[in-house]
Design a protein around this motif. Structure first.
Motif, PDB file in Angstrom:
ATOM      1  N   PRO A 349       0.813  -1.232   0.000  1.00  0.00           N
ATOM      2  CA  PRO A 349       0.000   0.000   0.000  1.00  0.00           C
ATOM      3  C   PRO A 349       0.837   1.269   0.000  1.00  0.00           C
ATOM      4  O   PRO A 349       0.475   2.257  -0.650  1.00  0.00           O
ATOM      5  CB  PRO A 349      -0.850  -0.134   1.267  1.00  0.00           C
ATOM      6  N   LEU A 350       1.947   1.280   0.718  1.00  0.00           N
ATOM      7  CA  LEU A 350       2.793   2.472   0.765  1.00  0.00           C
ATOM      8  C   LEU A 350       3.431   2.749  -0.593  1.00  0.00           C
ATOM      9  O   LEU A 350       3.455   3.904  -1.061  1.00  0.00           O
ATOM     10  CB  LEU A 350       3.871   2.300   1.838  1.00  0.00           C
ATOM     11  N   VAL A 351       3.930   1.722  -1.260  1.00  0.00           N
ATOM     12  CA  VAL A 351       4.525   1.893  -2.594  1.00  0.00           C
ATOM     13  C   VAL A 351       3.473   2.374  -3.580  1.00  0.00           C
ATOM     14  O   VAL A 351       3.724   3.263  -4.407  1.00  0.00           O
ATOM     15  CB  VAL A 351       5.173   0.576  -3.052  1.00  0.00           C
ATOM     16  N   GLY A 375       1.718  -1.892  -7.461  1.00  0.00           N
ATOM     17  CA  GLY A 375       1.050  -2.371  -6.249  1.00  0.00           C
ATOM     18  C   GLY A 375       0.490  -3.767  -6.406  1.00  0.00           C
ATOM     19  O   GLY A 375       0.630  -4.618  -5.519  1.00  0.00           O
ATOM     20  N   LEU A 376      -0.150  -4.033  -7.557  1.00  0.00           N
ATOM     21  CA  LEU A 376      -0.718  -5.362  -7.785  1.00  0.00           C
ATOM     22  C   LEU A 376       0.370  -6.416  -7.904  1.00  0.00           C
ATOM     23  O   LEU A 376       0.193  -7.562  -7.442  1.00  0.00           O
ATOM     24  CB  LEU A 376      -1.589  -5.335  -9.043  1.00  0.00           C
ATOM     25  N   ALA A 381       3.153 -11.144  -5.813  1.00  0.00           N
ATOM     26  CA  ALA A 381       4.418 -11.750  -5.380  1.00  0.00           C
ATOM     27  C   ALA A 381       4.326 -12.231  -3.943  1.00  0.00           C
ATOM     28  O   ALA A 381       4.871 -13.289  -3.589  1.00  0.00           O
ATOM     29  CB  ALA A 381       5.547 -10.742  -5.539  1.00  0.00           C
ATOM     30  N   ALA A 382       3.631 -11.476  -3.098  1.00  0.00           N
ATOM     31  CA  ALA A 382       3.458 -11.903  -1.706  1.00  0.00           C
ATOM     32  C   ALA A 382       2.661 -13.196  -1.618  1.00  0.00           C
ATOM     33  O   ALA A 382       2.977 -14.081  -0.808  1.00  0.00           O
ATOM     34  CB  ALA A 382       2.766 -10.794  -0.908  1.00  0.00           C
ATOM     35  N   ARG A 383       1.645 -13.344  -2.456  1.00  0.00           N
ATOM     36  CA  ARG A 383       0.863 -14.576  -2.439  1.00  0.00           C
ATOM     37  C   ARG A 383       1.663 -15.754  -2.972  1.00  0.00           C
ATOM     38  O   ARG A 383       1.471 -16.896  -2.537  1.00  0.00           O
ATOM     39  CB  ARG A 383      -0.422 -14.401  -3.251  1.00  0.00           C
ATOM     40  N   GLN A 384       2.549 -15.524  -3.913  1.00  0.00           N
ATOM     41  CA  GLN A 384       3.348 -16.622  -4.456  1.00  0.00           C
ATOM     42  C   GLN A 384       4.454 -17.059  -3.500  1.00  0.00           C
ATOM     43  O   GLN A 384       4.813 -18.236  -3.462  1.00  0.00           O
ATOM     44  CB  GLN A 384       3.957 -16.195  -5.798  1.00  0.00           C
ATOM     45  N   SER A 453     -11.146   5.538   0.102  1.00  0.00           N
ATOM     46  CA  SER A 453     -12.441   4.887  -0.074  1.00  0.00           C
ATOM     47  C   SER A 453     -12.299   3.481  -0.634  1.00  0.00           C
ATOM     48  O   SER A 453     -13.151   2.626  -0.409  1.00  0.00           O
ATOM     49  CB  SER A 453     -13.330   5.726  -0.989  1.00  0.00           C
ATOM     50  N   THR A 454     -11.194   3.215  -1.366  1.00  0.00           N
ATOM     51  CA  THR A 454     -10.923   1.881  -1.897  1.00  0.00           C
ATOM     52  C   THR A 454      -9.466   1.473  -1.652  1.00  0.00           C
ATOM     53  O   THR A 454      -8.910   0.658  -2.397  1.00  0.00           O
ATOM     54  CB  THR A 454     -11.188   1.844  -3.412  1.00  0.00           C
ATOM     55  N   SER A 455      -8.857   2.013  -0.621  1.00  0.00           N
ATOM     56  CA  SER A 455      -7.427   1.761  -0.385  1.00  0.00           C
ATOM     57  C   SER A 455      -7.203   0.323   0.060  1.00  0.00           C
ATOM     58  O   SER A 455      -8.113  -0.331   0.594  1.00  0.00           O
ATOM     59  CB  SER A 455      -6.900   2.723   0.678  1.00  0.00           C
ATOM     60  N   PRO A 456      -5.959  -0.182  -0.113  1.00  0.00           N
ATOM     61  CA  PRO A 456      -5.636  -1.559   0.322  1.00  0.00           C
ATOM     62  C   PRO A 456      -5.773  -1.704   1.829  1.00  0.00           C
ATOM     63  O   PRO A 456      -5.551  -0.771   2.587  1.00  0.00           O
ATOM     64  CB  PRO A 456      -4.179  -1.737  -0.120  1.00  0.00           C
TER      65      PRO A 456
END
Length: 456
Positions: A349-351, A375-376, A381-384, A453-456
């Protein structure tokens, strides 16, 4: 001397109305009326959806109400955390005494604590740093959108500085929590969730039914000469009391004129009346939701399951491996690529916010795809890189499932919303009734103008 007398007179009155006593009285009121307080919180929270968002400063007013209710709910949750809770295996989750007053536990009768509640309660009671950092993180999450709305009124540049600052605070708090938990996967929310309370109307109805049932049992026992529940009475004679090896029957009359088979003894003659047949009223039907209290001993019998839900009833009373685990073992310590995965999830989220702020500064009308892809990519990558082995606990899999559903908000962010989803939502809104279309239009205003309103 004259000036000291009024102060002595006014001291008890001021002491009686001290803020500490007000706060203590308020805490006691919340502990005794938690169900009503929860309903009031839900009602106030619903006001944020009633106030329209197309009037001037209406979104700030509605968000201020929403943030205030969230902060009030957070205070109530922290108030309930002062009571130590026990896990299904009997483990005391609190490792240090909490300040008074002692309040009732948040869970209702017969409700077992969830894995998330057990885990977060353990760290809150064990580590004072975890408790403070978690409270700061929750306060920031409750007020982030309100801070952005307030900063936007003073310019876009200040708005994006506030957005980056808030994301940096959230990232620092998450990294501290990762350090305090010794490299375990972070859960969301970081504080225990308030357990649902049983409906008060159902409890009162069950109590009325039980009281009426106890009264019927008492009247039945008194009419038959016995207050207790009627049961077959058995009399056993001693061998020395019977002549010619005859056994006494509970229905036989015993006396001097009872014949050759009568029992002879020094005791006075008496007769045992036959026990009345047991009727169905002697075996009241147990409630499926609440156990039945015995009239004499007042001991509660366990509730019966629904006839069509026997399997779920039995499974709910089976201890699993997670139920007997210590709370600290509900999450495994991350090592290697799994720890890198958690850090990427925290920094994503910060990046994304920093890259989006730079792209909006250079091109305000149309956002670039670079922040969205960055961001995506970090989230994917975190999920992998996360741990997919069999040693993964149930709570860890539950948290990653929640994160997977949260990734569904990525199409509503950045360039994906500007180039794709904005047109799709507009087409859907035009085909809906005016009432529903107006609600979607109010939300579109938030999605287009505010990051959180739609932030991570």
């Amino acid at each position: 001397m004259a000036s000291a007398q009024p102060s002595a007179v006014n001291r008890p009155f001021g002491h009686r109305l001290s803020p500490a006593k007000w706060l203590s009285a308020y805490d006691g009121f919340i502990a005794k009326n938690l169900g009503q307080v929860s309903q009031i919180e839900s009602t106030l929270r619903s006001l944020t959806y009633i106030i329209p968002g197309r009037f001037r400063d209406a979104e700030i007013a509605s968000e201020a109400i929403h943030s205030g209710v969230q902060l009030l709910s957070l205070y109530h949750d922290l108030l309930l955390l002062r009571t130590p809770a026990k896990s299904p295996s009997g483990e005391n989750l609190s490792t240090e005494p909490m300040p008074a007053p002692k309040l009732p536990p948040p869970q209702g009768p017969g409700q077992a604590l969830s894995l998330h509640t057990r885990y977060t309660r353990y760290w809150i009671h064990k580590s004072q740093i975890y408790r403070r950092v978690a409270v700061v993180l929750q306060v920031v999450r409750c007020t982030e959108l309100l801070c952005e709305m307030t900063a936007k009124r003073r310019g876009e540049r200040l708005r994006w500085r506030v957005v980056i600052l808030i994301e940096a605070i959230k990232a620092i708090c998450n990294l501290l929590l990762l350090r305090v938990t010794r490299g375990r996967t972070l859960v969301s929310p970081v504080l225990p969730v308030r357990q649902p309370l049983p409906d008060a109307d159902d409890e009162e109805e069950d109590e009325d039914v039980e009281a009426e049932r106890d009264k019927e049992q008492y009247e039945l026992g008194r009419g038959q000469g016995n207050i207790e529940l009627n049961a077959p009475t058995m009399y056993i004679a001693d061998e020395g009391d019977c002549r010619n090896g005859a056994a006494a029957s509970p229905n036989a009359s015993v006396g001097p004129a009872s014949g050759e088979s009568a029992c002879i003894g020094e005791r006075p003659a008496f007769s045992i009346p036959p026990s009345p047949p047991l009727s169905e009223s002697c075996f009241p039907t147990l409630s499926h939701t609440k156990g039945w209290a015995m009239p004499r001993t007042k001991m509660s019998m366990p509730p019966l399951p629904q006839p069509d839900d026997i399997s779920s009833y039995l499974l709910s009373r089976v201890l699993t491996a997670d139920d007997i685990k210590p709370a600290s073992k509900l999450m495994n310590q991350l090592r290697g690529s799994a720890q890198v995965s958690e850090i990427l999830h925290i920094l994503a989220p910060l990046v994304f916010a920093i890259a989006l702020a730079r792209s909006r500064r250079n091109n305000e009308k149309r956002s670039s795809w670079t922040p969205w892809l960055a961001g995506l990519a970090m989230e994917c990558a975190a999920r992998q890189l996360r741990d997919h082995s069999l040693r993964t606990t149930s709570l860890e899999r539950e948290e990653w499932n929640r994160r997977g559903w949260a990734m569904g908000w990525w199409p509503m962010r950045g360039a994906s919303y500007e180039h794709v989803m904005k047109g799709v939502i507009g087409g859907v809104r035009s085909r809906m009734p005016s009432f529903l279309g107006g609600i979607i239009e109010d939300y579109e205003y938030l999605w287009e103008n505010y990051y959180f309103s739609t932030s991570p």
